[in-house]
Write an enzyme that holds these catalytic residues in place. Structure first.
Site, PDB file in Angstrom:
ATOM      1  N   ASP A  44      19.608 -33.635  13.712  1.00 53.17           N
ATOM      2  CA  ASP A  44      19.635 -34.353  14.449  1.00 53.17           C
ATOM      3  C   ASP A  44      20.031 -35.294  13.440  1.00 53.17           C
ATOM      4  OD1 ASP A  44      19.885 -34.976  17.548  1.00 53.17           O
ATOM      5  OD2 ASP A  44      18.773 -36.813  16.606  1.00 53.17           O
ATOM      6  N   TYR A  49      22.151 -44.192  12.344  1.00 49.11           N
ATOM      7  CA  TYR A  49      20.593 -44.227  11.426  1.00 49.11           C
ATOM      8  C   TYR A  49      20.919 -44.863   9.759  1.00 49.11           C
ATOM      9  CZ  TYR A  49      18.730 -41.393  15.214  1.00 49.11           C
ATOM     10  OH  TYR A  49      18.455 -40.861  16.909  1.00 49.11           O
ATOM     11  N   LYS A  74      25.531 -39.110  17.191  1.00 52.13           N
ATOM     12  CA  LYS A  74      26.484 -39.439  18.856  1.00 52.13           C
ATOM     13  C   LYS A  74      26.546 -40.984  17.834  1.00 52.13           C
ATOM     14  CE  LYS A  74      20.940 -38.814  18.736  1.00 52.13           C
ATOM     15  NZ  LYS A  74      20.359 -38.996  17.725  1.00 52.13           N
ATOM     16  N   HIS A 107      25.553 -42.304  22.495  1.00 53.74           N
ATOM     17  CA  HIS A 107      23.924 -42.892  21.967  1.00 53.74           C
ATOM     18  C   HIS A 107      23.361 -43.111  23.334  1.00 53.74           C
ATOM     19  CE1 HIS A 107      21.464 -43.423  18.680  1.00 53.74           C
ATOM     20  NE2 HIS A 107      20.635 -43.128  19.750  1.00 53.74           N
TER      21      HIS A 107
HETATM   22  N1  LIG Z   1      19.021 -40.434  21.416  1.00 50.18           N
HETATM   23  C1  LIG Z   1      17.740 -41.440  20.929  1.00 50.18           C
HETATM   24  O1  LIG Z   1      18.186 -42.944  21.270  1.00 50.18           O
HETATM   25  C2  LIG Z   1      16.897 -41.249  20.430  1.00 50.18           C
HETATM   26  C3  LIG Z   1      15.536 -42.218  19.554  1.00 50.18           C
HETATM   27  C4  LIG Z   1      14.606 -42.100  18.783  1.00 50.18           C
HETATM   28  C5  LIG Z   1      14.677 -41.075  18.530  1.00 50.18           C
HETATM   29  N2  LIG Z   1      15.931 -40.020  18.716  1.00 50.18           N
HETATM   30  C6  LIG Z   1      15.851 -39.066  17.624  1.00 50.18           C
HETATM   31  O2  LIG Z   1      14.763 -37.800  17.663  1.00 50.18           O
HETATM   32  C7  LIG Z   1      14.203 -37.431  16.404  1.00 50.18           C
HETATM   33  C8  LIG Z   1      12.650 -37.299  16.741  1.00 50.18           C
HETATM   34  O3  LIG Z   1      11.526 -38.554  17.441  1.00 50.18           O
HETATM   35  P1  LIG Z   1      11.358 -40.203  15.763  1.00 50.18           P
HETATM   36  O4  LIG Z   1      11.720 -39.857  14.905  1.00 50.18           O
HETATM   37  O5  LIG Z   1      11.076 -41.355  17.279  1.00 50.18           O
HETATM   38  O6  LIG Z   1       9.694 -39.663  16.352  1.00 50.18           O
HETATM   39  P2  LIG Z   1       8.389 -38.422  16.954  1.00 50.18           P
HETATM   40  O7  LIG Z   1       9.386 -36.860  16.285  1.00 50.18           O
HETATM   41  O8  LIG Z   1       8.132 -37.983  18.072  1.00 50.18           O
HETATM   42  O9  LIG Z   1       7.792 -38.348  15.590  1.00 50.18           O
HETATM   43  C9  LIG Z   1       8.570 -39.396  14.143  1.00 50.18           C
HETATM   44  C10 LIG Z   1       7.096 -39.136  13.882  1.00 50.18           C
HETATM   45  O10 LIG Z   1       5.334 -38.279  13.695  1.00 50.18           O
HETATM   46  C11 LIG Z   1       5.067 -38.269  12.455  1.00 50.18           C
HETATM   47  N3  LIG Z   1       4.546 -36.850  12.296  1.00 50.18           N
HETATM   48  C12 LIG Z   1       5.508 -36.194  12.269  1.00 50.18           C
HETATM   49  N4  LIG Z   1       5.302 -34.899  12.171  1.00 50.18           N
HETATM   50  C13 LIG Z   1       4.076 -34.700  12.591  1.00 50.18           C
HETATM   51  C14 LIG Z   1       2.480 -34.161  12.528  1.00 50.18           C
HETATM   52  N5  LIG Z   1       2.776 -32.845  12.185  1.00 50.18           N
HETATM   53  N6  LIG Z   1       1.218 -34.568  12.093  1.00 50.18           N
HETATM   54  C15 LIG Z   1       1.169 -36.042  12.332  1.00 50.18           C
HETATM   55  N7  LIG Z   1       2.393 -37.084  12.185  1.00 50.18           N
HETATM   56  C16 LIG Z   1       3.274 -36.447  12.577  1.00 50.18           C
HETATM   57  C17 LIG Z   1       6.132 -38.857  11.655  1.00 50.18           C
HETATM   58  O11 LIG Z   1       4.935 -39.579  10.172  1.00 50.18           O
HETATM   59  P3  LIG Z   1       5.581 -38.508   8.975  1.00 50.18           P
HETATM   60  O12 LIG Z   1       7.860 -38.829   8.702  1.00 50.18           O
HETATM   61  O13 LIG Z   1       4.877 -39.045   7.875  1.00 50.18           O
HETATM   62  O14 LIG Z   1       5.465 -36.909   8.746  1.00 50.18           O
HETATM   63  C18 LIG Z   1       7.122 -40.042  12.401  1.00 50.18           C
HETATM   64  O15 LIG Z   1       6.195 -41.180  11.963  1.00 50.18           O
HETATM   65  C19 LIG Z   1      14.252 -38.491  15.780  1.00 50.18           C
HETATM   66  O16 LIG Z   1      13.615 -38.091  14.352  1.00 50.18           O
HETATM   67  C20 LIG Z   1      15.813 -39.030  15.877  1.00 50.18           C
HETATM   68  O17 LIG Z   1      17.189 -38.186  15.483  1.00 50.18           O
HETATM   69  C21 LIG Z   1      16.740 -40.143  20.029  1.00 50.18           C
END
Ligand SMILES: NC(=O)c1ccc[n+]([C@@H]2O[C@H](COP(=O)([O-])OP(=O)(O)OC[C@H]3O[C@@H](n4cnc5c(N)ncnc54)[C@H](OP(=O)(O)O)[C@@H]3O)[C@@H](O)[C@H]2O)c1
Length: 270
Positions: A44, A49, A74, A107
């Protein structure tokens, strides 16, 4: 890998690799290669990004062929509208070094989203995108879009985690054949501070993240955790060897308190 069948019969891997905040550099390409080695087949990204080039490079340099990867990007807010969307789509394809997308998402909802959607429908009809969807659309945004859409979105990617379950939105999407996908499923790491999750992690001998991602998968919610750490990328993938009981599933869903960590799509000025 479990897949979710979209309403046009396309199979979408239920677990994907999130890439928000990964930079546009070789380290990101290397992470993509690692994630594909580990078994991820769904990536994704978003033009916003700024990392599409490194992702395209990672895919090219990996041993997995493009057809075996479900690639999602997106269109960003400032690129909405019919012509801008087509232009942005072509730029994304170029950066990603591909000639098609598996899923293209709007998005965020905007006034221009109906025009953007017309472009999505045309690109879909031209077979340049295998499936089309939206992101951050609440019921009011979906109702508005559906009032003119010829094709119902296949996916709605929204903020979704134990503190933000949005049962009415899930119900609306289910009735309209729209699959829900969770962004920030791990609440950007905050799930580790939740007591109920902590207890379940101990009970199942799994990490907090594995418990929450498993909860997503058992709810048939597509989920895309992001990590820049190979060990965590690996452990986030190991969620297909256990099952949460009905009661434990409910105990997570009951944590819902309508709490967002990201912007509210109804009250955010882009
Ligand atoms: N459509 C939208 O508007 C939108 C908005 C936000 C996000 N997204 C998408 O959704 C994806 C995921 O959301 P997100 O990146 O915001 O947050 P997330 O996946 O909920 O959390 C990522 C965070 O959690 C940590 N993490 C990951 N695995 C872990 C584990 N097993 N144990 C402890 N910590 C862990 C990561 O740190 P480390 O990297 O240090 O492991 C990072 O700081 C994004 O990357 C993006 O592709 C879409």
């Amino acid at each position: 890998m479990k897949t979710i069948t979209l309403h046009n019969n396309i199979e979408m891997p239920v677990l994907g690799f999130g890439t928000y905040q990964l930079e546009n550099n070789q380290a990101t390409s290397d992470l993509i290669i690692k994630a594909l080695d580990i078994g991820y087949r769904h990536i994704d990204t978003a033009s916003f990004y700024g990392n599409e080039e490194s992702i395209g490079k990672g895919i090219k340099e990996s041993s997995i062929s493009r057809e075996d990867i479900f690639l999602v990007t997106k269109v960003w807010n400032s690129d909405q509208g019919y012509d801008n969307t087509i232009k942005s789509f072509n730029e994304s394809l170029k950066k990603l070094q591909t000639d098609y997308l598996d899923l293209y998402l709007i998005h965020w909802p905007k006034d221009l989203s109906k025009e953007t959607w017309r472009a999505f429908e045309d690109l879909y009809k031209e077979n340049k995108i295998r499936s089309i969807g939206v992101s951050n659309f609440l019921i009011n945004h979906l109702e508005d879009l559906l009032s003119t859409a010829k094709i119902t979105p296949m996916v709605n990617q929204v903020e979704f985690h134990p503190y933000l379950v949005q049962p009415q939105l899930l119900d609306y999407c289910s009735k309209n054949n729209i699959k829900v996908e969770a962004w920030s499923p791990l609440m950007r790491g905050e799930i580790a501070n939740i007591d109920v999750i902590d207890k379940l992690a101990k009970k199942y001998n799994k990490t907090h993240a594995q418990i929450v991602l498993r909860w997503n998968v058992q709810l048939n919610i597509i989920t895309i955790p992001k990590s820049s750490n190979v060990d965590r990328i690996k452990s986030n993938f190991q969620i297909f060897d256990f099952e949460l009981t009905k009661e434990d599933m409910l105990s997570i869903s009951r944590l819902d308190r309508g709490k967002r960590i990201g912007p509210d799509p109804n009250n955010f000025d882009f």
